[in-house]
Motif scaffolding. Sequence first.
Motif, PDB file in Angstrom:
ATOM      1  N   GLN A   1      -4.448   2.984  -8.094  1.00 22.91           N
ATOM      2  CA  GLN A   1      -5.116   3.358  -6.846  1.00 22.91           C
ATOM      3  C   GLN A   1      -4.350   4.433  -6.064  1.00 22.91           C
ATOM      4  O   GLN A   1      -4.706   4.730  -4.925  1.00 22.91           O
TER       5      GLN A   1
ATOM      6  N   LYS B   1      -3.180   7.528  -4.264  1.00 25.61           N
ATOM      7  CA  LYS B   1      -3.890   8.687  -3.736  1.00 25.61           C
ATOM      8  C   LYS B   1      -2.965   9.887  -3.576  1.00 25.61           C
ATOM      9  O   LYS B   1      -3.375  11.019  -3.797  1.00 25.61           O
TER      10      LYS B   1
ATOM     11  N   GLN C   1      -1.225   2.978  -2.572  1.00 32.73           N
ATOM     12  CA  GLN C   1      -1.952   4.221  -2.351  1.00 32.73           C
ATOM     13  C   GLN C   1      -1.036   5.417  -2.136  1.00 32.73           C
ATOM     14  O   GLN C   1      -1.428   6.543  -2.421  1.00 32.73           O
TER      15      GLN C   1
ATOM     16  N   CYS D   1      -4.882  10.970  -7.903  1.00 31.01           N
ATOM     17  CA  CYS D   1      -3.559  11.123  -7.307  1.00 31.01           C
ATOM     18  C   CYS D   1      -3.229  12.583  -7.067  1.00 31.01           C
ATOM     19  O   CYS D   1      -3.288  13.405  -7.976  1.00 31.01           O
TER      20      CYS D   1
ATOM     21  N   ARG E   1       0.817  -1.219   0.000  1.00 28.93           N
ATOM     22  CA  ARG E   1       0.000   0.000   0.000  1.00 28.93           C
ATOM     23  C   ARG E   1       0.850   1.269   0.000  1.00 28.93           C
ATOM     24  O   ARG E   1       0.427   2.303  -0.485  1.00 28.93           O
TER      25      ARG E   1
ATOM     26  N   SER F   1      -3.747   7.021 -11.815  1.00 28.94           N
ATOM     27  CA  SER F   1      -4.861   7.245 -10.898  1.00 28.94           C
ATOM     28  C   SER F   1      -5.352   8.682 -11.064  1.00 28.94           C
ATOM     29  O   SER F   1      -4.602   9.630 -10.830  1.00 28.94           O
TER      30      SER F   1
END
Length: 180
Positions: free
Chosen positions: A141, A143, A115, A175, A81, A172
Amino acid sequence: MPKLEEADITAGHNIKKLLELVTSVKRLSLHTINIGREALTAVYGEDIVFNQLEHLKFCIYDDVYWSKLLYRLLIASPKLRNLEFNEQLSNDGADTLVCWKRLTSVPQCLLSSLQTFKWSIYNVSVQGKDLATYILKKSCQLKIATISIGQGLDPQKKLEMETEVKLLFRGSPTCNLVFK
């Protein structure tokens, strides 16, 4: 060590043996120092999987053979992650073992779980920049991506790099890009 959840390893040799001992960790800090070509031939194969790894801090210090190890770690960590990449090279870091621009397969963690990405730079290398570009483009994914550029970098080069990274396509759409 099946119950170990966190490991902080500094290694230049015997990386495979060390990593085999910590496959159950959730958090891994790996500091590589002068990995030689001979050590890379035995980095490790597909037999090592980090099924629980969620946070990887990967630090390189004057190491020109780091990309193969990092790529294998990404492939072996499907639940990753958070990725921190700390680049402390005094030269250009001309590692050509993995060409991030030409990779056709994408590690599962980039497609489904990564992430956060943090890139700390002391001296910008071509390989480090290529890695950051690859992560930003392939992470579906993601962020937040944080890029910390060392104080010693020429302000003009720093501005050029920030502009270049801001213009990159990101995999993403949510992001958030942060520069420090």
